[in-house]
Design an enzyme around this catalytic site. Structure first.
Site, PDB file in Angstrom:
ATOM      1  N   ASP A 117       0.864  -1.166   0.000  1.00  7.99           N
ATOM      2  CA  ASP A 117       0.000   0.000   0.000  1.00  7.99           C
ATOM      3  C   ASP A 117       0.911   1.228   0.000  1.00  7.99           C
ATOM      4  O   ASP A 117       2.106   1.128   0.296  1.00  7.99           O
ATOM      5  CB  ASP A 117      -0.875  -0.040   1.253  1.00  7.99           C
ATOM      6  CG  ASP A 117      -1.678   1.229   1.447  1.00  7.99           C
ATOM      7  OD1 ASP A 117      -2.384   1.632   0.517  1.00  7.99           O
ATOM      8  OD2 ASP A 117      -1.578   1.816   2.546  1.00  7.99           O
ATOM      9  N   ASP A 136      -0.147   5.148   0.987  1.00 10.26           N
ATOM     10  CA  ASP A 136      -0.370   6.097   2.090  1.00 10.26           C
ATOM     11  C   ASP A 136      -0.440   5.373   3.438  1.00 10.26           C
ATOM     12  O   ASP A 136      -1.233   4.442   3.609  1.00 10.26           O
ATOM     13  CB  ASP A 136      -1.676   6.866   1.863  1.00 10.26           C
ATOM     14  CG  ASP A 136      -1.559   7.863   0.726  1.00 10.26           C
ATOM     15  OD1 ASP A 136      -0.723   8.773   0.833  1.00 10.26           O
ATOM     16  OD2 ASP A 136      -2.287   7.727  -0.263  1.00 10.26           O
TER      17      ASP A 136
END
Length: 221
Positions: A17, A19
């Site tokens: 991922d 953020d």
């Protein structure tokens, strides 16, 4: 950092991922979303915790606001976030960790549009991977597993052969649904995390070893 089995396992690929996992953009994102929420009469305090990890268009659709065109509003959010990267920083040690990986064995899977993802990665000094799955690449965002499944496919592996690095609930659910193992990055969490998955408080406390078969393992320093 837990003594979890992921530290004793090997994988064909790592999927990250963006953020909250390799960079932090919380301050910038919350500034933009606060402006948007106030404009639309949405309670900021209860709304902000729901924005993290999901595509903007899914966040807006979930509210079901009358007369709101989700596509147009999501486009506004994206442009505002591209303009505001103040306070976007690398999660400590993430860039070095990513650069230590074989270039064809890792990917980023983000709910951000590609243009915004590249802008934030540039601001944080995060290297651009050969494979990156962004909001435009899937019709259903996290917690749907489509993004992680697509990244694995583009890398030529099965999701079950991957270790996913995540921080947000919707992303964790997506990785679980894809059948991948999980490492929960807790560097940006303000509270202790209770999870059955492996946890990683700092990239600076681990290194990656690649065996003769090209399998990667995360090992504590």
């Amino acid at each position: 950092m837990s003594d979890h089995s992921v530290f004793n396992s090997t994988y064909r690929a790592f999927l990250f991922d963006m953020d909250g996992t390799v960079l932090t953009s919380i301050a910038a994102a919350e500034r933009v979303w606060t402006t948007w929420a106030v404009r639309h009469g949405v309670d900021v305090e209860t709304f902000l915790p729901t924005i993290h990890g999901a595509r903007a268009i899914d966040t807006i659709r979930r509210l079901g606001l009358p007369g709101v065109e989700a596509e147009a509003e999501a486009a506004w959010i994206t442009e505002a976030e591209i303009e505001d990267v103040d306070g976007v920083f690398e999660v400590a040690g993430a860039a070095k960790f990513l650069r230590s990986l074989p270039v064809n064995q890792w990917a980023i899977v983000t709910s951000a549009p590609r243009k915004l993802a590249l802008r934030r990665m540039g601001a944080a000094g995060i290297p651009e991977p050969e494979v990156m799955v962004t909001a435009e690449d899937v019709t259903a965002g996290k917690p749907d597993p489509a993004g992680y499944q697509l990244a694995a496919r583009r890398l030529g592996v099965e999701p079950e052969q991957c270790l996913v690095f995540e921080d947000a609930t919707v992303g964790i659910l997506a990785a679980e649904a894809a059948g991948a193992d999980l490492m929960i990055v807790t560097a940006t969490h303000g509270q202790p995390v209770e999870t059955r998955h492996g946890t990683l408080a700092s990239y600076e406390s681990v290194r990656v070893l690649v065996d003769a078969a090209g399998l990667m393992g995360v090992h504590k320093i």
